[in-house]
Design a protein around this motif. Sequence first.
Motif, PDB file in Angstrom:
ATOM      1  N   ALA A  25     -15.628   8.686  -4.821  1.00  0.00           N
ATOM      2  CA  ALA A  25     -14.194   8.965  -4.915  1.00  0.00           C
ATOM      3  C   ALA A  25     -13.955  10.438  -5.225  1.00  0.00           C
ATOM      4  O   ALA A  25     -13.042  11.065  -4.682  1.00  0.00           O
ATOM      5  CB  ALA A  25     -13.554   8.087  -5.983  1.00  0.00           C
ATOM      6  N   GLU A  28     -14.412  12.381  -2.041  1.00  0.00           N
ATOM      7  CA  GLU A  28     -13.270  12.171  -1.139  1.00  0.00           C
ATOM      8  C   GLU A  28     -12.054  12.977  -1.611  1.00  0.00           C
ATOM      9  O   GLU A  28     -11.352  13.577  -0.807  1.00  0.00           O
ATOM     10  CB  GLU A  28     -12.913  10.680  -1.046  1.00  0.00           C
ATOM     11  CG  GLU A  28     -13.917   9.848  -0.296  1.00  0.00           C
ATOM     12  CD  GLU A  28     -13.996  10.160   1.188  1.00  0.00           C
ATOM     13  OE1 GLU A  28     -13.001  10.623   1.776  1.00  0.00           O
ATOM     14  OE2 GLU A  28     -15.081   9.950   1.764  1.00  0.00           O
ATOM     15  N   ASN A  33      -8.990  13.707   0.777  1.00  0.00           N
ATOM     16  CA  ASN A  33      -8.701  12.327   1.182  1.00  0.00           C
ATOM     17  C   ASN A  33      -8.271  11.519  -0.050  1.00  0.00           C
ATOM     18  O   ASN A  33      -9.036  10.711  -0.588  1.00  0.00           O
ATOM     19  CB  ASN A  33      -9.933  11.685   1.831  1.00  0.00           C
ATOM     20  CG  ASN A  33     -10.367  12.419   3.069  1.00  0.00           C
ATOM     21  OD1 ASN A  33      -9.534  12.964   3.792  1.00  0.00           O
ATOM     22  ND2 ASN A  33     -11.661  12.443   3.322  1.00  0.00           N
ATOM     23  N   SER A  35      -5.999   9.114  -0.463  1.00  0.00           N
ATOM     24  CA  SER A  35      -5.872   7.673  -0.276  1.00  0.00           C
ATOM     25  C   SER A  35      -7.240   6.983  -0.364  1.00  0.00           C
ATOM     26  O   SER A  35      -7.394   5.968  -1.052  1.00  0.00           O
ATOM     27  CB  SER A  35      -5.214   7.377   1.064  1.00  0.00           C
ATOM     28  OG  SER A  35      -5.091   5.994   1.264  1.00  0.00           O
ATOM     29  N   ALA A  36      -8.223   7.528   0.323  1.00  0.00           N
ATOM     30  CA  ALA A  36      -9.573   6.961   0.289  1.00  0.00           C
ATOM     31  C   ALA A  36     -10.143   7.042  -1.124  1.00  0.00           C
ATOM     32  O   ALA A  36     -10.813   6.112  -1.588  1.00  0.00           O
ATOM     33  CB  ALA A  36     -10.481   7.683   1.271  1.00  0.00           C
ATOM     34  N   SER A  37      -9.861   8.136  -1.820  1.00  0.00           N
ATOM     35  CA  SER A  37     -10.334   8.301  -3.189  1.00  0.00           C
ATOM     36  C   SER A  37      -9.737   7.230  -4.095  1.00  0.00           C
ATOM     37  O   SER A  37     -10.438   6.628  -4.913  1.00  0.00           O
ATOM     38  CB  SER A  37      -9.960   9.693  -3.702  1.00  0.00           C
ATOM     39  OG  SER A  37     -10.334   9.842  -5.049  1.00  0.00           O
ATOM     40  N   GLY A  38      -8.447   6.969  -3.933  1.00  0.00           N
ATOM     41  CA  GLY A  38      -7.780   5.955  -4.742  1.00  0.00           C
ATOM     42  C   GLY A  38      -8.372   4.570  -4.525  1.00  0.00           C
ATOM     43  O   GLY A  38      -8.564   3.803  -5.474  1.00  0.00           O
ATOM     44  N   ILE A  39      -8.660   4.244  -3.284  1.00  0.00           N
ATOM     45  CA  ILE A  39      -9.261   2.943  -2.964  1.00  0.00           C
ATOM     46  C   ILE A  39     -10.630   2.821  -3.626  1.00  0.00           C
ATOM     47  O   ILE A  39     -10.972   1.777  -4.199  1.00  0.00           O
ATOM     48  CB  ILE A  39      -9.341   2.750  -1.436  1.00  0.00           C
ATOM     49  CG1 ILE A  39      -7.935   2.571  -0.871  1.00  0.00           C
ATOM     50  CG2 ILE A  39     -10.235   1.567  -1.074  1.00  0.00           C
ATOM     51  CD1 ILE A  39      -7.853   2.630   0.639  1.00  0.00           C
ATOM     52  N   LEU A  40     -11.416   3.878  -3.572  1.00  0.00           N
ATOM     53  CA  LEU A  40     -12.748   3.854  -4.181  1.00  0.00           C
ATOM     54  C   LEU A  40     -12.664   3.720  -5.700  1.00  0.00           C
ATOM     55  O   LEU A  40     -13.481   3.027  -6.318  1.00  0.00           O
ATOM     56  CB  LEU A  40     -13.535   5.104  -3.788  1.00  0.00           C
ATOM     57  CG  LEU A  40     -13.972   5.134  -2.324  1.00  0.00           C
ATOM     58  CD1 LEU A  40     -14.427   6.537  -1.933  1.00  0.00           C
ATOM     59  CD2 LEU A  40     -15.068   4.120  -2.074  1.00  0.00           C
ATOM     60  N   LEU A  42     -10.277   2.169  -7.348  1.00  0.00           N
ATOM     61  CA  LEU A  42      -9.948   0.765  -7.613  1.00  0.00           C
ATOM     62  C   LEU A  42     -11.172  -0.135  -7.471  1.00  0.00           C
ATOM     63  O   LEU A  42     -11.365  -1.056  -8.267  1.00  0.00           O
ATOM     64  CB  LEU A  42      -8.833   0.300  -6.682  1.00  0.00           C
ATOM     65  CG  LEU A  42      -7.463   0.913  -6.944  1.00  0.00           C
ATOM     66  CD1 LEU A  42      -6.469   0.473  -5.876  1.00  0.00           C
ATOM     67  CD2 LEU A  42      -6.959   0.556  -8.326  1.00  0.00           C
ATOM     68  N   LYS A  43     -12.003   0.129  -6.482  1.00  0.00           N
ATOM     69  CA  LYS A  43     -13.231  -0.652  -6.309  1.00  0.00           C
ATOM     70  C   LYS A  43     -14.177  -0.432  -7.485  1.00  0.00           C
ATOM     71  O   LYS A  43     -14.842  -1.368  -7.950  1.00  0.00           O
ATOM     72  CB  LYS A  43     -13.921  -0.293  -4.994  1.00  0.00           C
ATOM     73  CG  LYS A  43     -13.185  -0.819  -3.775  1.00  0.00           C
ATOM     74  CD  LYS A  43     -13.914  -0.441  -2.497  1.00  0.00           C
ATOM     75  CE  LYS A  43     -13.198  -0.971  -1.275  1.00  0.00           C
ATOM     76  NZ  LYS A  43     -13.908  -0.640  -0.030  1.00  0.00           N
ATOM     77  N   GLU A  46     -12.972  -2.397 -10.441  1.00  0.00           N
ATOM     78  CA  GLU A  46     -13.314  -3.810 -10.248  1.00  0.00           C
ATOM     79  C   GLU A  46     -14.760  -4.075 -10.669  1.00  0.00           C
ATOM     80  O   GLU A  46     -15.053  -5.082 -11.319  1.00  0.00           O
ATOM     81  CB  GLU A  46     -13.098  -4.197  -8.781  1.00  0.00           C
ATOM     82  CG  GLU A  46     -13.601  -5.576  -8.413  1.00  0.00           C
ATOM     83  CD  GLU A  46     -12.822  -6.711  -9.056  1.00  0.00           C
ATOM     84  OE1 GLU A  46     -13.313  -7.848  -9.033  1.00  0.00           O
ATOM     85  OE2 GLU A  46     -11.730  -6.463  -9.601  1.00  0.00           O
TER      86      GLU A  46
END
Length: 66
Positions: A25, A28, A33, A35-40, A42-43, A46
Motif C-alpha cells: 500500500a 502504491e 495510486n 485508491s489501490a493503496s486504500g484497498i490494500l 483495508l485488506k 482484515e
Amino acid sequence: MAPPAARPDQRQSHLNEANRLFEQARHEADAGNISASGILILKGLEQERRAGGVGPQVMQLIKPRQ
C-alpha cells in the motif's frame, strides 16, 4: 478447532500478510495510486483482525451460572 501448536503460526501468518499488504500500500501511495493503496490498507486491517481472532474465545471460557 485448530491444534494449539498451529495457533501461533496462524496468527503470525496473518500478521506477516498484513505487513506485506501495508508495505505494498505504501508503494502504491508513493506511485500516486491512492485508491489501490486504500484497498490494500483495508485488506491489511482484515488480516490484523483475523490475527486477533486466533485462539480461544472469551465466551467459550465463561460458564453460565446454574
